[in-house]
Scaffold this motif. Structure first.
Motif, PDB file in Angstrom:
ATOM      1  N   ALA A   1     -53.095  -9.041  28.835  1.00 39.77           N
ATOM      2  CA  ALA A   1     -52.055  -9.863  28.214  1.00 39.77           C
ATOM      3  C   ALA A   1     -51.621  -9.277  26.876  1.00 39.77           C
ATOM      4  CB  ALA A   1     -52.566 -11.288  28.029  1.00 39.77           C
ATOM      5  N   THR A   2     -52.587  -8.795  26.100  1.00 40.34           N
ATOM      6  CA  THR A   2     -52.269  -8.178  24.805  1.00 40.34           C
ATOM      7  C   THR A   2     -51.425  -6.923  24.987  1.00 40.34           C
ATOM      8  OG1 THR A   2     -54.293  -9.035  23.807  1.00 40.34           O
ATOM      9  CG2 THR A   2     -53.266  -7.139  22.731  1.00 40.34           C
ATOM     10  N   ALA A   3     -51.717  -6.165  26.051  1.00 40.20           N
ATOM     11  CA  ALA A   3     -50.937  -4.954  26.334  1.00 40.20           C
ATOM     12  C   ALA A   3     -49.472  -5.290  26.602  1.00 40.20           C
ATOM     13  CB  ALA A   3     -51.533  -4.215  27.523  1.00 40.20           C
ATOM     14  N   GLU A   4     -49.228  -6.414  27.264  1.00 38.28           N
ATOM     15  CA  GLU A   4     -47.843  -6.823  27.530  1.00 38.28           C
ATOM     16  C   GLU A   4     -47.125  -7.164  26.224  1.00 38.28           C
ATOM     17  OE1 GLU A   4     -46.331  -6.568  30.296  1.00 38.28           O
ATOM     18  OE2 GLU A   4     -48.012  -6.236  31.658  1.00 38.28           O
ATOM     19  N   LEU A   5     -47.817  -7.842  25.324  1.00 40.60           N
ATOM     20  CA  LEU A   5     -47.205  -8.152  24.023  1.00 40.60           C
ATOM     21  C   LEU A   5     -46.937  -6.876  23.229  1.00 40.60           C
ATOM     22  CD1 LEU A   5     -49.137 -11.322  22.779  1.00 40.60           C
ATOM     23  CD2 LEU A   5     -46.858 -11.192  23.798  1.00 40.60           C
ATOM     24  N   ASP A   6     -47.866  -5.924  23.307  1.00 36.02           N
ATOM     25  CA  ASP A   6     -47.678  -4.654  22.596  1.00 36.02           C
ATOM     26  C   ASP A   6     -46.441  -3.922  23.112  1.00 36.02           C
ATOM     27  OD1 ASP A   6     -49.931  -5.149  21.094  1.00 36.02           O
ATOM     28  OD2 ASP A   6     -51.263  -3.909  22.335  1.00 36.02           O
ATOM     29  N   ALA A   7     -46.258  -3.938  24.437  1.00 36.01           N
ATOM     30  CA  ALA A   7     -45.098  -3.268  25.031  1.00 36.01           C
ATOM     31  C   ALA A   7     -43.806  -3.945  24.578  1.00 36.01           C
ATOM     32  CB  ALA A   7     -45.205  -3.280  26.550  1.00 36.01           C
ATOM     33  N   ALA A   8     -43.813  -5.274  24.536  1.00 38.41           N
ATOM     34  CA  ALA A   8     -42.634  -6.001  24.064  1.00 38.41           C
ATOM     35  C   ALA A   8     -42.362  -5.694  22.591  1.00 38.41           C
ATOM     36  CB  ALA A   8     -42.823  -7.493  24.270  1.00 38.41           C
ATOM     37  N   GLN A   9     -43.420  -5.538  21.815  1.00 39.16           N
ATOM     38  CA  GLN A   9     -43.285  -5.248  20.389  1.00 39.16           C
ATOM     39  C   GLN A   9     -42.629  -3.895  20.157  1.00 39.16           C
ATOM     40  OE1 GLN A   9     -44.545  -7.390  17.759  1.00 39.16           O
ATOM     41  NE2 GLN A   9     -43.270  -6.049  16.488  1.00 39.16           N
ATOM     42  N   VAL A  10     -42.976  -2.913  20.977  1.00 34.91           N
ATOM     43  CA  VAL A  10     -42.384  -1.578  20.839  1.00 34.91           C
ATOM     44  C   VAL A  10     -40.874  -1.646  21.032  1.00 34.91           C
ATOM     45  CG1 VAL A  10     -42.248   0.713  21.892  1.00 34.91           C
ATOM     46  CG2 VAL A  10     -44.481  -0.341  21.497  1.00 34.91           C
ATOM     47  N   ILE A  11     -40.441  -2.370  22.072  1.00 37.13           N
ATOM     48  CA  ILE A  11     -38.999  -2.507  22.323  1.00 37.13           C
ATOM     49  C   ILE A  11     -38.342  -3.289  21.196  1.00 37.13           C
ATOM     50  CG2 ILE A  11     -37.261  -3.360  23.925  1.00 37.13           C
ATOM     51  CD1 ILE A  11     -39.356  -3.078  26.148  1.00 37.13           C
TER      52      ILE A  11
ATOM     53  N   ALA B   1     -33.391  -5.701  27.130  1.00 38.73           N
ATOM     54  CA  ALA B   1     -33.433  -7.161  27.213  1.00 38.73           C
ATOM     55  C   ALA B   1     -34.279  -7.608  28.400  1.00 38.73           C
ATOM     56  CB  ALA B   1     -32.023  -7.735  27.323  1.00 38.73           C
ATOM     57  N   ILE B   2     -34.034  -7.022  29.562  1.00 44.47           N
ATOM     58  CA  ILE B   2     -34.791  -7.424  30.749  1.00 44.47           C
ATOM     59  C   ILE B   2     -36.224  -6.923  30.654  1.00 44.47           C
ATOM     60  CG2 ILE B   2     -34.317  -5.431  32.238  1.00 44.47           C
ATOM     61  CD1 ILE B   2     -34.241  -9.155  33.228  1.00 44.47           C
ATOM     62  N   SER B   3     -36.452  -5.794  30.002  1.00 44.23           N
ATOM     63  CA  SER B   3     -37.818  -5.275  29.855  1.00 44.23           C
ATOM     64  C   SER B   3     -38.651  -6.197  28.971  1.00 44.23           C
ATOM     65  CB  SER B   3     -37.784  -3.862  29.259  1.00 44.23           C
ATOM     66  OG  SER B   3     -37.161  -2.954  30.151  1.00 44.23           O
ATOM     67  N   ILE B   4     -38.056  -6.630  27.867  1.00 47.46           N
ATOM     68  CA  ILE B   4     -38.791  -7.526  26.966  1.00 47.46           C
ATOM     69  C   ILE B   4     -39.153  -8.830  27.665  1.00 47.46           C
ATOM     70  CG2 ILE B   4     -38.443  -9.084  25.001  1.00 47.46           C
ATOM     71  CD1 ILE B   4     -37.358  -6.812  23.426  1.00 47.46           C
ATOM     72  N   THR B   5     -38.176  -9.440  28.325  1.00 50.23           N
ATOM     73  CA  THR B   5     -38.465 -10.708  28.991  1.00 50.23           C
ATOM     74  C   THR B   5     -39.493 -10.528  30.110  1.00 50.23           C
ATOM     75  OG1 THR B   5     -36.505 -10.391  30.399  1.00 50.23           O
ATOM     76  CG2 THR B   5     -36.253 -11.750  28.436  1.00 50.23           C
ATOM     77  N   SER B   6     -39.445  -9.380  30.775  1.00 49.03           N
ATOM     78  CA  SER B   6     -40.441  -9.128  31.825  1.00 49.03           C
ATOM     79  C   SER B   6     -41.843  -9.033  31.231  1.00 49.03           C
ATOM     80  CB  SER B   6     -40.100  -7.833  32.579  1.00 49.03           C
ATOM     81  OG  SER B   6     -38.890  -7.962  33.291  1.00 49.03           O
ATOM     82  N   HIS B   7     -41.962  -8.340  30.098  1.00 43.68           N
ATOM     83  CA  HIS B   7     -43.271  -8.225  29.442  1.00 43.68           C
ATOM     84  C   HIS B   7     -43.776  -9.588  28.976  1.00 43.68           C
ATOM     85  CE1 HIS B   7     -43.683  -3.943  29.634  1.00 43.68           C
ATOM     86  NE2 HIS B   7     -42.580  -3.709  28.935  1.00 43.68           N
ATOM     87  N   LEU B   8     -42.869 -10.393  28.411  1.00 45.96           N
ATOM     88  CA  LEU B   8     -43.294 -11.707  27.927  1.00 45.96           C
ATOM     89  C   LEU B   8     -43.705 -12.625  29.080  1.00 45.96           C
ATOM     90  CD1 LEU B   8     -40.631 -12.391  25.129  1.00 45.96           C
ATOM     91  CD2 LEU B   8     -42.935 -11.438  24.902  1.00 45.96           C
TER      92      LEU B   8
END
Length: 309
Positions: free
Chosen positions: A199-209, A163-170
């Motif tokens: 910025a796209t890399a951050e969205l990709d990381a959030a997508q994986v989670i 949860a905190i990882s996703i919000t951090s990436h976003l």
């Protein structure tokens, strides 16, 4: 002759009286309970005295166990608050603190369990009175109450981390995308495109989670957030690519890309309230339930420790 008859009658009467007395005595004897350990507490006082030193040591460890369970419950509540505030550093500290508490709980529980096994008499021993047996049962209940705590905390930690990882990436995506627009506004289109790659890399990381969580939580709000930001980023990439090719002329490609950026921007969330919704959705996947389980285990332990005293 009469004298003999009177003697015979007297003898018969005496015999009858003796028989009645013996019978009554037998009934009285049968009605009197034989002293045993169930009716004579003093008979098992010696066995209970033998338990006293070991039980006193166990009680001290149980009280320490109760303190640790209280600390874990407090830490779990604080983790929920910090997560809602999107404070990644605070959540990380909460999880580290909880991990250390769980280890201490495990050590104390193992020690109590071992001490209980070393006592000279067990829970079911007929050498102990009902009250002492109940106290030993309470010790067993106390150990059983804390056994699930490690798993409960593990589930809470396992839900909090993504949860905190996703919000951090976003959030990092939003910062990086904004930096890209600042570079673009200054005419540094290559730098803007580089920022957009980040910025796209951050969205990709959030997508994986997100993909890992999709089977257990509602990701609809998260999906919409990611998709709208991807659309916006892609429009910016087309705009800055066109501007890099023709920085001084408003070509049809530039005008079309600019219109796409404006349309995509209107679909973006106006503030960070959607992130709070996303965290709430993720919490439904086990975070809240784990925190409740920790509270329930703490309550069961408190009740058991009270029964030991």
């Amino acid at each position: 002759m009469r004298t003999l008859l009177r003697l015979a009658r007297a003898l018969a009467w005496l015999t009858a009286v003796l028989l009645i007395a013996v019978g009554v005595g037998g009934v009285a004897t049968a009605a009197t309970p034989v002293p045993d350990e169930q009716h004579r507490p003093e008979l098992y006082a010696r066995a209970e005295a033998a338990l006293a030193p070991g039980l006193a040591a166990i009680t001290i460890d149980l009280e320490a166990l109760q303190v640790q369970a209280e600390r874990l419950a407090t830490t779990s509540r604080r983790a929920l608050v910090d997560l809602a505030a999107r404070d990644a550093e605070a959540v990380s500290g909460d999880l580290d603190a909880g991990d250390a508490i769980v280890l201490e709980v495990g050590t104390l529980a193992t020690r109590v369990d071992a001490a209980l096994r070393r006592l000279p008499y067990g829970v079911a021993s007929d050498r102990l009175g009902p009250r002492m047996q109940a106290r030993l049962v309470a010790v067993v209940d106390a150990v059983d109450a804390v056994r699930p705590l490690a798993g409960d905390w593990g589930r809470l930690s396992g839900a909090a981390v993504p949860a905190i990882s996703i919000t951090s990436h976003l959030e990092q995506h939003d910062v990086t995308a904004f930096e890209a627009t600042q570079e673009g506004a200054a005419g540094r289109y290559a730098a803007a495109l580089e920022r957009l790659t980040g910025a796209t890399a951050e969205l990709d990381a959030a997508q994986v989670i997100r993909d890992r969580l999709a089977q257990s939580v509602d990701t609809s709000t998260l999906d919409a957030w990611i998709e709208r930001n991807r659309t916006y980023d892609a429009a910016l990439v087309r705009l800055y690519t066109a501007l890099e090719v023709s920085p001084d002329n408003a070509t049809p490609e530039i005008l079309a890309a600019f219109a796409e950026v404006e349309a995509a921007q209107k679909l973006l969330p106006p503030d960070t309230r959607a992130l709070i919704v996303i965290i709430g959705d993720l919490a439904q996947g086990g975070l809240n339930q784990a925190a409740i389980a920790v509270e329930e285990a703490r309550g069961a332990l408190t009740a058991a420790v009270a029964a030991v005293h």
